[in-house]
Design a protein around this motif. Sequence first.
Motif, PDB file in Angstrom:
ATOM      1  N   ASN A   1     -11.692 -65.448  -8.466  1.00 52.80           N
ATOM      2  CA  ASN A   1     -12.835 -64.822  -9.131  1.00 52.80           C
ATOM      3  C   ASN A   1     -13.021 -63.378  -8.674  1.00 52.80           C
TER       4      ASN A   1
ATOM      5  N   PHE B   1     -10.760 -61.575 -10.776  1.00 53.26           N
ATOM      6  CA  PHE B   1     -11.309 -61.566 -12.125  1.00 53.26           C
ATOM      7  C   PHE B   1     -12.370 -60.479 -12.287  1.00 53.26           C
TER       8      PHE B   1
ATOM      9  N   SER C   1     -11.417 -68.837 -14.730  1.00 49.48           N
ATOM     10  CA  SER C   1     -12.775 -69.131 -15.196  1.00 49.48           C
ATOM     11  C   SER C   1     -12.947 -70.601 -15.530  1.00 49.48           C
TER      12      SER C   1
ATOM     13  N   GLN D   1     -19.344 -66.644  -8.930  1.00 47.73           N
ATOM     14  CA  GLN D   1     -20.038 -65.470  -9.447  1.00 47.73           C
ATOM     15  C   GLN D   1     -20.221 -64.415  -8.371  1.00 47.73           C
TER      16      GLN D   1
ATOM     17  N   ALA E   1     -16.922 -62.672  -8.019  1.00 44.27           N
ATOM     18  CA  ALA E   1     -16.657 -61.812  -9.178  1.00 44.27           C
ATOM     19  C   ALA E   1     -17.462 -60.527  -9.080  1.00 44.27           C
TER      20      ALA E   1
ATOM     21  N   ARG F   1     -22.294 -71.008 -22.695  1.00 45.40           N
ATOM     22  CA  ARG F   1     -21.292 -69.952 -22.558  1.00 45.40           C
ATOM     23  C   ARG F   1     -21.429 -68.942 -23.705  1.00 45.40           C
TER      24      ARG F   1
ATOM     25  N   TRP G   1     -21.854 -71.269 -15.223  1.00 44.28           N
ATOM     26  CA  TRP G   1     -20.557 -71.769 -14.761  1.00 44.28           C
ATOM     27  C   TRP G   1     -20.725 -73.078 -13.995  1.00 44.28           C
TER      28      TRP G   1
ATOM     29  N   VAL H   1     -14.486 -71.831 -22.026  1.00 44.14           N
ATOM     30  CA  VAL H   1     -14.011 -70.490 -21.679  1.00 44.14           C
ATOM     31  C   VAL H   1     -13.498 -69.762 -22.924  1.00 44.14           C
TER      32      VAL H   1
ATOM     33  N   TRP I   1     -15.042 -66.154 -24.102  1.00 51.97           N
ATOM     34  CA  TRP I   1     -14.326 -64.889 -24.147  1.00 51.97           C
ATOM     35  C   TRP I   1     -14.016 -64.411 -25.560  1.00 51.97           C
TER      36      TRP I   1
END
Length: 510
Positions: free
Chosen positions: A52, A55, A153, A177, A180, A290, A421, A441, A445
């Motif tokens: 992460n 990411f 993710s 998180q 990230a 999401r 998440w 996911v 995205w």
Amino acid sequence: MERSDRQPLVRNTSSSYRTFPGSTARRLDREYLRSLHNKRLYLAVFAAVLGNFSFGFALVYPSPVIPALEAQTNPALRLDQHTAPWFGSVFTLGAAAGGLSTMLLNDCLGRKLSIMFSALPSALGYALLAGAQGLWMLLLGRVLTGYAGGVTSASIPVYISEISHPGVRGMLGACPQIMAVLGSLVLYALGKYLRLVLDWRWLAVAGEVPVLAMVLLLCFMPNSPRFLLSQGKEDEALGSLCWLRGEDTDYAREYEQIKDSVRKQSRRVSCAELKDPFLYKPILIAGAMRFLQQLSGVTCILVYLQPIFKKTSVILKPEYDAALVGLVRLSSVAIAAVSMDKAGRKILLFVSAGVMLVSNLTMGLYIHFVPASHNGTVANTTLVSLAKLPAEPTNYITLIPLLATMFFIMGYAMGWGPITWLLMSEILPLKARGVASGLCVVVSWLTAFTLTQFFLPAVNAFGLEVPFLFFAVISAGNILFTGCCVPETKGRSLEQIEAFFRTGRRSFLR
């Protein structure tokens, strides 16, 4: 490794666990949680969330790099108002593809190996970015790092959820998180430093470090006990749980509870079973969360943070503003991690959505009503080209967009960022967890790609206030969705959460 003196306790409690845990079972659960050793669990989580970190690093990579590429003397690498949006948004297409592939990888390779697999496209993507000689290498590098981000993710939250116990699952569920955010903050800091002393390519080289560290550490970590049991590897699953909980704890009791849950879900999901509320309700809730998370605008704001601050002509330099926002985001996620297992998930989601609503509304109204002389001296300039222009604020009222953005990030980071998440990995049933997490996911995205791709054209056509007012409307919808659809999972085991969706009895979540 299995200890016979534990077995009578396991047999006496498993039946009560399958229906409704009585006071004796709850007391045993509390005593068990207090007896656990968490050092190895924390180490396994740290190894995983390095993915992460990478990411978050890759997600905001365009923020300091776009200005450098727009000023390139080499025409093959120079970005303009048409190519810059693609450089920013194509990452999310790769992430969607990564989530799609994880629908298979999670169940075929397992959670841990899926995370390790992500290192391959990530390392290759950073190498392409570092050695780019043309636009196609830049875009392909972004796609590959995005693909790796999509895999992590979908895999890391599930891995953490399945190796954790209810006493710390909320805190550990916020760690992806946190890492990230930390990755984004390090990117901002390195972007400022490397731009002064080194070429922008070194940012991509720096991105390789956490990827390699993640692979090395994960080689020594166990796989998820739940995944191992679903593959029929009972001895390995018991050994994994023993390693995670400590040999001198009553881990055999937890093992039997997990084994009982896995036994009920031994078959793969069929199309007919999707009509069962036990499956479709948690999948719809996780997917909708999401979708709404991305519609709130967080990816657009993070990717185009510095150009947005140029447009609103805030009182500080945009690169300092971006670092300040990153620090606020990091501290807010840390607060969420500490309070999630105490305050609960839903209350933090309500507070989070409320703060995002007020922040986006303030930003939109400020841009709409404040005269152009105070709201930036370059009101008719496109958002991307603003990175070339110096910010010259003329009034302290320009602190308003900075504060509004800081509060938006704070609100997002304390609720709708980490909890979305976490809940995805908590409420999805085991038999569909690998496929459904990948699907969530993909939804996330693809939504992010659509928003980041159309954000700049919308700003150029209608003004910067329109996207922020849209994000405010979505934040209001998030409040309603939380109240109507999201269950409270604080302090519940994954098996109890599954029992709630299977039976519809809220007693499992009390």
